[in-house]
Each structure stands twice: as structure tokens, then as C-alpha cells.
Design a protein around this motif. Structure first.
Motif, PDB file in Angstrom:
ATOM      1  N   SER A 109      78.275  83.502  97.430  1.00 43.34           N
ATOM      2  CA  SER A 109      76.982  83.190  98.051  1.00 43.34           C
ATOM      3  C   SER A 109      76.765  81.717  98.377  1.00 43.34           C
ATOM      4  CB  SER A 109      75.848  83.659  97.143  1.00 43.34           C
ATOM      5  OG  SER A 109      75.921  83.007  95.875  1.00 43.34           O
ATOM      6  N   TRP A 110      77.553  80.786  97.789  1.00 45.32           N
ATOM      7  CA  TRP A 110      77.162  79.382  97.892  1.00 45.32           C
ATOM      8  C   TRP A 110      77.201  78.849  99.318  1.00 45.32           C
ATOM      9  CZ3 TRP A 110      80.096  75.290  99.609  1.00 45.32           C
ATOM     10  CH2 TRP A 110      81.487  75.459  99.690  1.00 45.32           C
ATOM     11  N   CYS A 111      78.130  79.329 100.113  1.00 47.84           N
ATOM     12  CA  CYS A 111      78.191  78.837 101.496  1.00 47.84           C
ATOM     13  C   CYS A 111      76.921  79.202 102.276  1.00 47.84           C
ATOM     14  CB  CYS A 111      79.417  79.406 102.205  1.00 47.84           C
ATOM     15  SG  CYS A 111      80.980  78.733 101.605  1.00 47.84           S
ATOM     16  N   SER A 151      71.813  77.639 104.610  1.00 46.51           N
ATOM     17  CA  SER A 151      70.386  77.930 104.809  1.00 46.51           C
ATOM     18  C   SER A 151      69.513  76.747 104.397  1.00 46.51           C
ATOM     19  CB  SER A 151      69.990  79.168 104.012  1.00 46.51           C
ATOM     20  OG  SER A 151      70.748  80.291 104.421  1.00 46.51           O
ATOM     21  N   LEU A 152      69.780  76.180 103.203  1.00 51.65           N
ATOM     22  CA  LEU A 152      68.969  75.070 102.729  1.00 51.65           C
ATOM     23  C   LEU A 152      69.153  73.832 103.608  1.00 51.65           C
ATOM     24  CD1 LEU A 152      69.524  75.447  98.873  1.00 51.65           C
ATOM     25  CD2 LEU A 152      67.498  76.080 100.196  1.00 51.65           C
ATOM     26  N   SER A 153      70.348  73.622 104.090  1.00 53.25           N
ATOM     27  CA  SER A 153      70.596  72.458 104.949  1.00 53.25           C
ATOM     28  C   SER A 153      69.807  72.577 106.242  1.00 53.25           C
ATOM     29  CB  SER A 153      72.093  72.336 105.244  1.00 53.25           C
ATOM     30  OG  SER A 153      72.825  72.109 104.066  1.00 53.25           O
ATOM     31  N   MET A 200      60.802  70.835  97.637  1.00 51.65           N
ATOM     32  CA  MET A 200      61.254  72.122  97.126  1.00 51.65           C
ATOM     33  C   MET A 200      62.725  72.369  97.477  1.00 51.65           C
ATOM     34  SD  MET A 200      59.659  75.935  97.673  1.00 51.65           S
ATOM     35  CE  MET A 200      58.235  75.548  96.665  1.00 51.65           C
ATOM     36  N   ILE A 201      63.110  72.033  98.705  1.00 56.36           N
ATOM     37  CA  ILE A 201      64.504  72.234  99.117  1.00 56.36           C
ATOM     38  C   ILE A 201      65.430  71.349  98.295  1.00 56.36           C
ATOM     39  CG2 ILE A 201      66.130  71.979 101.030  1.00 56.36           C
ATOM     40  CD1 ILE A 201      63.735  72.592 102.907  1.00 56.36           C
ATOM     41  N   LEU A 202      65.061  70.094  98.117  1.00 54.57           N
ATOM     42  CA  LEU A 202      65.879  69.178  97.319  1.00 54.57           C
ATOM     43  C   LEU A 202      65.979  69.646  95.869  1.00 54.57           C
ATOM     44  CD1 LEU A 202      64.615  65.757  98.701  1.00 54.57           C
ATOM     45  CD2 LEU A 202      66.891  66.749  99.037  1.00 54.57           C
ATOM     46  N   GLU A 233      70.759  84.217 105.504  1.00 49.88           N
ATOM     47  CA  GLU A 233      71.119  83.007 106.249  1.00 49.88           C
ATOM     48  C   GLU A 233      70.842  83.185 107.733  1.00 49.88           C
ATOM     49  OE1 GLU A 233      75.049  80.323 107.430  1.00 49.88           O
ATOM     50  OE2 GLU A 233      75.244  82.012 106.032  1.00 49.88           O
ATOM     51  N   ASP A 234      71.241  84.348 108.282  1.00 46.32           N
ATOM     52  CA  ASP A 234      71.010  84.594 109.706  1.00 46.32           C
ATOM     53  C   ASP A 234      69.525  84.650 110.022  1.00 46.32           C
ATOM     54  OD1 ASP A 234      73.706  84.664 110.087  1.00 46.32           O
ATOM     55  OD2 ASP A 234      73.868  86.858 110.026  1.00 46.32           O
ATOM     56  N   THR A 235      68.747  85.275 109.149  1.00 46.63           N
ATOM     57  CA  THR A 235      67.301  85.376 109.368  1.00 46.63           C
ATOM     58  C   THR A 235      66.659  83.991 109.383  1.00 46.63           C
ATOM     59  OG1 THR A 235      67.262  87.525 108.275  1.00 46.63           O
ATOM     60  CG2 THR A 235      65.163  86.363 108.490  1.00 46.63           C
ATOM     61  N   ILE A 236      67.035  83.167 108.431  1.00 47.04           N
ATOM     62  CA  ILE A 236      66.492  81.809 108.375  1.00 47.04           C
ATOM     63  C   ILE A 236      66.884  81.015 109.608  1.00 47.04           C
ATOM     64  CG2 ILE A 236      66.632  79.616 107.116  1.00 47.04           C
ATOM     65  CD1 ILE A 236      66.904  81.317 104.548  1.00 47.04           C
TER      66      ILE A 236
END
Length: 814
Positions: free
Chosen positions: A213-215, A220-222, A236-238, A108-111
């Protein structure tokens, strides 16, 4: 000990060295990864140290360590079994070590660090980031370094921000795919294998891993979705967000499921919708292709995995409601797309048959929660979207109507009570639409089609009493517009599907009787009476015997209602017509007993009408009663019913009428017709009917002449009844009183009645005999004649000359 004390420090020092040989570093990474794959199946300090080292490298600004770290993590996360062991042996072990959780936090931090710079670059090009992630080669661990011929500078150049971001995202996506597989294994052989290997059922393992992991996945996806602009990246994200919704729904994790779905719903409409009250037209102007993509994904998600949405249907339906209220320009590309989406939403409710029972219940419950409030703070009155959608769902699921009925229809009834006029009427019509479809399914009793058979069975299981109960609930609301629409709907239902009613007749007849007795407005009574007339003309045969007395009570109720005298008179005539139907029933041996009870009920209704306060109704009822008994009295022979008719009906009416007439007022009556130029206008009444007493005396005339006619016709049967002598003397007393009355019309009626009582001797004489069959009755009638003549010839001040003259004229005419 060797790995921990010797190998790990070497790897750490070489990793941090600026002069490291590229091939040596690659070899170390390969070796460490291979060792990790072997050792991760058991808790060990080496795996912990090595993974911590990789994740620390991702926070460095050095391209080479960061690139090697992300590629190594990517490779490790492509091993489903390794991921399971990683969680079980570390995060889920007796002494938890948060390795699995930390991996997602680091990704998440990397993204977050790289998304803005990388995606900004891609936004100005025709390329997309996520759809061009390089495939993982099977021949080697580190794809850009597989040849080993790259220099350090060349390898460093390969590890760009774009490379690292794409691999971080791909690692994240692959882990979510692994979790989805675990969630959907159920009780399959694959589930047994996983359980045997790691000691935990896959779905239980999935729940624990998702909880950690869900948070990070959602964040990240948001962030990626907000920053992305290319259609393939967005799709792809959706798609991954949808997989997460399905995965969480499969393992009943409501909180993450709702969060992932809320994120997609948030992308489907402009952000301003959630921040301020906007008109739908304004929302439409702010729609973009990104919003459309999210809308399409929501519709596809609701169609494919609606059975796992549960309470999460609410935000989905909120979005659908806003889309339904849009009125786009058909000529524009966006407008045509929105229209297509609106059609897809409609089809979604029509195809709700694919949902499980709980899924349909949750869908209807979510629709119900939308009513009574404006969706998503849109400053526009609520549309009919909720009502129409509930109806579509129920009609699509008539094969399980017994399961969806209660909640859906009761909610529609509530809508009819609390909403503005337009929506109240729509709610009433929706209730009838559902009821009529269910009644139509009653035709399928002999169908060979499986769906039609299932629909018929569901309606039978529900029962027509339950099916028609909402009509009573609507009438009980008390709002005039709802009551009017309900009665109109009832009439249409009877016209189209009355022949399908069975046990439901009791409910229909009860509510019509209730309308007649409780409603004081002429308009409502007339609407209810139209249904009554339709039943009498077309549906007496389908009414079951158990409900026929209720049917008579319903018709009688319209006779006694006070709002419209014409309806009362017509209802009385309907009872006369019903007597002809009962006459036909009495000819069938299997229904003779039932018909006798119905005759008694019919006569009781006419008795009630015969003593009504309104003279018109009394006259009509008595005339009908006399004609019915005269015409169909032969059916009562040998049944014991004559006793009831003669004693409890005819003579009881006679006694009541005489007593009431005796105590009635002789003051002149007037009836206001209205006002004209400020003055009250009154209806002129004939002098023979202008007092209450005169009107009751008219009723006495009808009763006396009617009873006399019946006695004349059936005296041969009646004379043998218990108590006949007592009632006969009451009759003679009534005739005597009438003949001596100062009212010429009443005196004339008394004479006519006496003549019938005399002629009953002649009518019943045997041709072979010259003697009267009932000499005692003959003598008693002549005694009445003599008493009346003696009364009028005596010299008394009480006897007016006009009365004497009238008596003589009537006697001569008779």
C-alpha cells in the motif's frame, strides 16, 4: 451458494438500475456490508465480488453508487480486525486475491480524479477540506441516509465531489493509523491477541500490508499536499506522512521510510533548489508558509523518532544545512520564523541523547556524508554546519563516548586534511573541543551525580591513549597550518586540563618528541617547546613513573633539534632542573629504584648533548652535567650508578671529544648573516673560536676541568670502582696532552685540571694523619707535571716561545 448465486446478482442489478428505490439500495448496502464483516474472516467469493462491486462503483460518474461505495468502504476500513482478515484471507492467502492492494489503488485514483476540482474550490474559501471530515456515527452504517427519509434526488445531492474526496482521504488516513498500531505493538498482550486471531504477528502483518500500500498512500498524500493551501489541511497531511515514517522505521522498512521522509524534505525547500544551483539568499526569497510547515514537521520528526531514521538522516540534514546557511531579516515574519527554526535545529543536536546507540551512529554517519560536497546543489561553499553538528552530537553524548568516538573524531581528522584552510582549522579546534570535554569528565570520579558518573565511566572505558590519538593523526597530516593549530591546541589543553592526564602522558610526550626530532621549521619547534616548558614547570609530578623516561627523551629531543639553538640551550637547562626533581624522588624509599633508572636516562641525554655538533650546545650540556654530578653525586653512593656515570658517561665523552677534535678542520669558519645591497654579510668570529678545531678544543677544556672537579670531590668513592685505574690513566693522558698543547687556553685548562687532581689528596686527608690517602695518584699527577715542564724547557723548534710563556704564566697563577 445462496450469497454467490442469488444475493450477489440482485445487488449488482439493483445497483446498476436507474430506477432503484433509495431505501432498497441502502438496505442492500447495509446487508452486504454486514455479511462481508461476518464472512471476511474466512476466504469466500462473496466478499470478493461485493468489494469488487464497490470499487467499480467508485469509477462511475453516478453520484449515488459512488457515494454509497465510498461510505461503505469507509465503514469497512474502520474495522482494524476486518482489515487484518481481509489481507490474510485474500492478498496473503495461498492463492492471493489482491483485494487489499486494489482498495488503495482505487482510493489513489479517486483522490487523483477529484483533488484538482475540489481543492481549487476550497482554495478560494476560508474552509479546509480534511479537518472537517464528518465523524462516523455509531448508530448506522450510512451517515447521510440514516433517517431513510431522503428522496433519491436529495441523496444524490449529498454525494458531492467534496464529500467523496473527503471520505476517500479519511479512509486512507484511518488505514495508515491501523498500520501504525500494528507496527508499534511489539511483544505486548495486544500483539498476542492479534496473532491468536489472524495467525500472523502484527509487525509481520504490517510489513506485508505496507509493502502493498505504501506507494499508493505516498502518491495520494503527495498530490493532496501539492494541491492544498489551508494550514490545517497541510498540517494533517504532514502529520500522516510523519506517522508513515515512524511506522516504516518501527518495522525496519527502509525503502518506504526513506520515500516518505524524502517527500517531506522535498516540501521543505522551494522546488528550484532541486533543479538548479541557487544562492541561499535566492532560496530564502522563495520560501512560503508551506515550506515552513514542512520544515517544522521535519524538525519535530527528527526530534521524536530520530532513532528510526537510519540512513534517512541524510536528506534531513541536507535541508538543515541549507536552513543553517540562511541569513534572514530579523524584522520580517518569515525571517524571525527561520531564526527560530535554526535555533530548533541546534537544540535538536544538543538533545540527541534521547537517540538509541544506533541512532546516534547513523546521525553522525549522515553528517559525515555531507562533508566534502555542497548540499542540495546550493552554489555556496560548504559551511561549518557539519563540523559544528558533529561536535554538538558528540558533546551531548559523552556518557557513551566510547561508542561514538571512533567514527566522529576520525572523520573530523579527515576534514582537517581535505577541506580549505578555514574548515581545516575548524576541524582541528573541534577535535580539541571534544578531547577537552572528555578530559574534563575525568574530574567526576567521586561525583554522586548519575550523569557525571556515567560520563566518567565512559571516558575511562575509552582510555586516554585513544582519547589523545587524534592529535597524533592531525600532526601526521603534514599541512603546516594544521600542524600549527594542533600544537596551539595542545598547549591550551595542557594549560587547562593537564592535571587530568594520567596514562595519556605517554601520548603527549611522544608526539612532542616527534615534533622536536622531525620538524625542521623554527616556528613549529618553538610551539612544541612551549608545551615542553609548561610540562617541566607544572606537570612533572603527575607524570607516571612509566612515562618519565619518555619525558626525559622528549626534553632531550628539543636539545638535539637543529632548527633553533636557543631552544636547544634552554632544553639543556631544563634537564638540569629535572635533576633537582629527581633528587627529591631519591629521598623517598618507595621510588629509589625508579629514580636510579631515571638518573641513568638523564645522564644519557646529557651525554648525547655533550657531543653535539654545535659548540654552544656542547658547552651548555657539559657544564650542566658537571654541576649535576657535583651537586647530587652523593645520591649515587652505594647504588652502582657511579660506574655508569664515570665510565660510560664522563670518560666516554672525554674520549669522543678528543678523537673528534683530532680529526676536525682547522680552516677558518664564516657564518652568513644575510645580504645588504646585494652583498653578503658575514658574522665576525673571535680568532680563538674561528675554526672547528678550536671549538672542539674548547670542549676538551670543559670536559677535563669538569671531570677533574668531580674526581676531586668524590675520589674516595670512585677510586674503588672497577676499571678506575684505566680511566685514571686516560684522564692523566688527556691532562698531559692539554698542558703541552700550543693553544694557551687548552694548556691553562690542563693545568687547572692537574691542580684539582693534586688537591684531591688534600681534600681527602684525615685530620689525624699527615700522609696522603692516595699516594699513587699523587705521584702519577706529579709525573704529568714533570713531563709537561720538561716538554716546554727543552730546546725544540716545535715549542713556540708564546706557548712556553703561556704555560709558565698559567702554572704560576695556578
Amino acid at each position: 451458494h445462496l450469497l454467490t448465486d442469488q444475493f450477489t446478482p440482485i445487488v449488482q442489478s439493483l445497483w446498476a438500475s436507474p430506477k432503484i428505490d433509495l431505501q432498497s439500495l441502502v438496505w442492500l448496502c447495509r446487508t452486504a456490508s454486514a455479511v462481508t464483516i461476518v464472512l471476511v474472516r474466512k476466504p469466500n467469493i462473496f466478499t470478493h465480488h461485493f468489494l469488487q462491486l464497490l470499487m467499480q462503483a467508485l469509477y462511475q460518474n453516478k453520484p449515488l453508487p459512488r457515494g454509497l461505495a465510498i461510505e461503505t468502504l469507509r465503514f469497512l476500513c474502520h474495522q482494524p480486525n476486518l482489515l487484518c482478515h481481509l489481507y490474510v484471507n485474500f492478498d496473503g492467502g495461498p492463492q492471493p486475491v489482491p483485494l487489499f492492494h486494489t482498495i488503495f489503488a482505487v482510493l489513489e485514483d479517486t483522490i487523483q480524479q477529484l483533488q484538482d476540482t475540489v481543492l481549487t474550490t476550497y482554495a478560494t474559501s476560508a474552509e479546509c477540506l480534511l479537518s472537517k471530515i464528518p465523524a462516523l456515527p455509531s448508530c448506522t452504517l450510512l451517515s447521510p441516509l440514516c433517517t431513510g427519509k431522503n428522496s433519491l434526488a436529495e441523496a444524490t445531492a449529498l454525494y458531492t465531489d467534496s464529500f467523496i474526496l473527503s471520505h476517500a482521504v479519511e479512509t486512507l488516513l484511518h488505514v495508515t493509523q491501523v498500520l501504525q498500531v500494528l507496527a508499534t505493538t511489539g511483544d505486548s498482550e495486544q500483539a498476542d491477541l492479534v496473532t491468536a486471531e489472524v495467525g500472523v504477528h502484527p509487525q509481520a502483518l504490517c510489513v506485508a500490508m505496507v509493502d502493498l500500500s505504501w506507494c499508493s498512500v505516498l502518491a495520494s498524500l503527495s498530490k493532496l499536499f501539492i494541491s492544498s493551501t489551508h494550514a490545517k489541511d497541510l498540517e494533517m497531511i504532514l502529520s500522516v506522512l510523519s506517522q508513515c515514517v515512524e511506522m516504516c522505521g518501527a518495522v525496519a522498512m527502509a525503502t518506504p521510510r526513506d520515500a516518505f521522509l524524502a517527500a517531506i524534505c522535498g516540501y521543505a525547500l522551494p522546488a528550484a533548489v532541486h533543479e538548479a544551483r541557487l544562492n541561499v539568499a535566492a532560496v530564502l526569497t522563495k520560501m512560503t508558509d508551506k515550506h515552513v510547515a514542512a520544515l517544522k514537521r521535519i524538525i519535530a520528526l527528527a526530534r521524536s523518532v530520530g532513532y528510526v531514521l537510519g540512513r534517512a538522516w541524510v536528506p534531513v540534514l541536507e535541508v538543515f544545512e541549507v536552513v543553517d546557511m540562511m541569513r534572514p531579516d530579523k524584522a520580517s515574519n518569515l525571517g524571525s520564523t527561520i531564526i527560530t527554526l535554526q535555533s530548533s535545529i541546534t537544540d535538536l543536536f544538543d538533545s540527541s541523547t534521547i537517540l538509541l546507540d544506533d541512532g546516534v551512529t547513523h546521525l553522525i554517519a549522515a553528517l559525515a556524508s555531507l562533508s566534502g560536497r555542497t548540499s542540495l546543489a546550493i552554489s555556496q561553499p560548504a559551511s561549518n554546519f557539519v563540523t559544528a553538528s558533529i561536535v554538538r552530537v558528540v558533546l551531548a553524548n559523552t556518557v557513551r563516548i566510547d561508542q561514538v568516538w571512533s567514527f566522529s573524531v576520525e572523520h573530523l581528522v579527515k576534514l582537517a586534511e581535505i577541506h580549505p584552510l578555514q574548515y581545516r582549522l575548524t576541524a582541528v579546534n573541534s577535535v580539541y573541543q571534544i578531547i577537552m570535554q572528555c578530559l574534563a569528565n575525568s574530574k567526576y570520579s567521586d561525583s554522586t551525580d548519575e550523569n557525571e558518573q556515567a560520563a566518567y565511566a565512559a571516558v575511562q572505558k575509552l582510555g586516554q591513549d585513544v582519547l589523545l590519538a587524534p592529535i597524533q593523526m592531525l600532526l601526521g597530516i603534514g599541512l603546516p597550518d594544521v600542524k600549527e593549530q594542533t600544537l596551539k591546541g595542545l598547549l591550551v589543553m595542557l594549560q587547562e586540563l593537564g592535571e587530568e592526564l594520567r596514562e595519556g602522558w605517554a601520548t603527549v610526550l611522544s608526539l612532542l618528541r616527534r615534533v622536536a626530532l622531525e620538524d625542521e621549521t623554527q616556528e613549529m619547534t618553538l610551539l612544541g617547546f612551549k608545551s615542553c616548558q609548561l610540562i617541566c614547570s607544572d606537570f612533572m609530578t603527575p607524570i607516571p613513573p612509566s612515562s618519565f623516561q619518555l619525558f626525559l627523551a622528549m626534553v632531550g629531543a628539543f636539545g638535539v633539534q637543529q632548527s633553533d639553538v636557543n631552544i636547544a640551550l634552554t632544553a639543556t637547562n631544563l634537564l638540569w632542573g629535572i635533576s633537582d626533581y629527581l633528587c627529591g624522588m631519591s629521598g623517598r624509599d618507595d621510588e629509589i629504584g625508579e629514580s636510579l633508572d631515571l638518573w641513568m636516562a638523564l645522564f644519557s641525554q646529557l651525554k648525547t648533548l655533550a657531543i653535539d655538533a654545535r659548540p654552544e650546545c656542547r658547552s651548555c650540556a657539559i657544564t650542566s652535567l658537571v654541576k649535576i654530578v657535583t651537586s647530587h653525586g652523593s645520591l649515587l653512593h652505594g647504588t652502582g650508578l657511579w660506574q655508569h656515570v664515570l665510565m660510560d658517561i664522563l670518560f666516554a665523552i672525554h674520549s669522543h671529544v678528543r678523537e673528534t677534535a683530532h680529526g676536525s678542520s682547522d680552516e677558518e669558519m664564516t657564518k652568513n648573516l644575510g645580504t645588504e645591497k646585494g652583498k653578503t654579510k658575514q658574522m665576525l668570529m673571535h680568532h680563538s673560536r674561528n675554526t672547528e678545531q678550536k671549538q672542539w678544543e674548547e670542549t676538551i677544556m670543559l670536559v677535563l676541568t669538569g671531570i677533574a672537579r668531580i674526581l676531586r670531590t668524590y675520589v674516595g668513592v670512585l677510586v674503588s670502582l672497577d676499571g678506575f685505574e684505566k680511566q685514571w690513566r686516560c684522564m692523566l693522558d688527556g691532562v698531559d696532552h692539554a698542558m703541552k698543547h700550543h693553544n694557551p687556553e687548552l694548556a691553562a685548562a690542563g693545568i687547572v685540571a692537574a691542580q684539582d687532581l693534586v688537591l684531591l689528596q688534600v681534600d681527602n686527608m684525615d685530620d689525624s694523619s699527615e700522609e696522603f690517602p692516595f699516594p699513587q695518584l699523587w705521584n702519577e699527577v706529579w709525573t704529568v707535571y714533570e713531563s709537561a715542564v720538561g716538554y716546554f724547557v727543552q730546546d725544540s723548534e716545535e715549542t713556540e716561545r708564546r706557548a712556553v710563556q703561556g704555560f709558565v704564566e698559567n702554572l704560576v697563577e695556578g
